[in-house]
Design an enzyme around this catalytic site. Structure first.
Site, short mmCIF file in Angstrom:
data_model
loop_
_atom_site.label_atom_id
_atom_site.label_comp_id
_atom_site.label_asym_id
_atom_site.label_seq_id
_atom_site.Cartn_x
_atom_site.Cartn_y
_atom_site.Cartn_z
N LYS A 67 39.93 47.54 43.37
CA LYS A 67 40.99 46.59 43.64
C LYS A 67 40.71 45.23 43.00
O LYS A 67 41.60 44.42 42.83
CB LYS A 67 41.12 46.36 45.16
CG LYS A 67 41.33 47.59 45.97
CD LYS A 67 41.26 47.20 47.47
CE LYS A 67 41.17 48.45 48.32
NZ LYS A 67 40.79 48.13 49.71
N ASP A 80 28.38 43.66 36.69
CA ASP A 80 27.16 43.30 37.40
C ASP A 80 26.02 44.20 36.89
O ASP A 80 25.47 43.95 35.83
CB ASP A 80 27.44 43.46 38.90
CG ASP A 80 26.33 42.97 39.79
OD1 ASP A 80 25.58 42.10 39.36
OD2 ASP A 80 26.22 43.45 40.94
#
Ligand code: IMP
Ligand code: MG
Length: 178
Positions: free
Chosen positions: A42, A101
């Site tokens: 999302k 990340d």
């Protein structure tokens, strides 16, 4: 909600300018190629909505939903919760992510989609945390390189909260150490 934020890392104005610049760059690079933007839900939803309004070439959009995170640490396992609805064979793909990340999620997705023989796959990310990279993957388009801090807002969450903040903020450590 706002009292969970230690400091603003990227302001609304900075977001607006950087996202517009990347939209213009992608428009130049992909003119005539009719790319398909694939948003990774999302976290991408605000970034992608803003980005698309700065892309002024023919293109289409699709979304995937994946989960890999619980709290602030990656579980390392990537689960596909929603797959593409478009056929991507021969198409130029641009994966749109909120943050790169460890790179585990995008690396998995890239390999997963490669099998369907797209013409190319590029990665556009709002933020990049290179210090934490584990997988051999880089962003073709990145708006901000950020330090190793857990950030929320502008689509990014901590346990599904704070996505609605209009800026990127650093979460107070006491929120996730509770
Ligand atoms: P990766 O697989 O470690 O690259 O993780 C990518 C996903 O982890 C992102 O799409 C985010 O959903 C989530 N993530 C990584 N760092 C942060 C952060 O600082 N704040 C919120 N979500 C994060
Ligand atoms: Mg995400």
């Amino acid at each position: 909600m706002k009292n969970a934020i230690e400091r603003v890392l990227i302001s609304e104005k900075e977001l607006e300018e950087a996202v517009a610049a990347i939209g213009r760059k992608i428009s130049e690079d992909y003119a005539g190629k009719d790319p398909i933007f694939v948003g990774v839900l999302k976290g991408c939803f605000i970034f992608m909505a803003d980005l698309m309004r700065h892309v002024d070439i023919d293109c289409s959009m699709d979304f995937m939903a994946v989960s890999s995170y619980s709290g602030i640490t990656s579980t390392g396992a990537v689960k596909i919760n929603k797959d593409l609805s478009e056929i991507i064979e021969g198409r130029h793909l641009i994966l749109v992510e909120d943050i790169l990340d460890s790179g585990v999620t995008l690396n998995y997705l890239k390999n997963y989609l490669m099998v369907r023989k797209p013409a190319s796959i590029a990665v556009a990310t709002l933020m990049d945390k290179p210090a934490r990279r584990k997988a051999d993957i880089y962003a073709d388009y990145s708006c901000f390189e950020i330090p190793d801090a857990f950030v929320v807002g502008y689509g990014l969450d901590y346990n599904e909260k704070y996505r609605n903040l209009p800026y990127i903020g650093v979460l107070k450590p006491e929120i996730y150490s509770k």
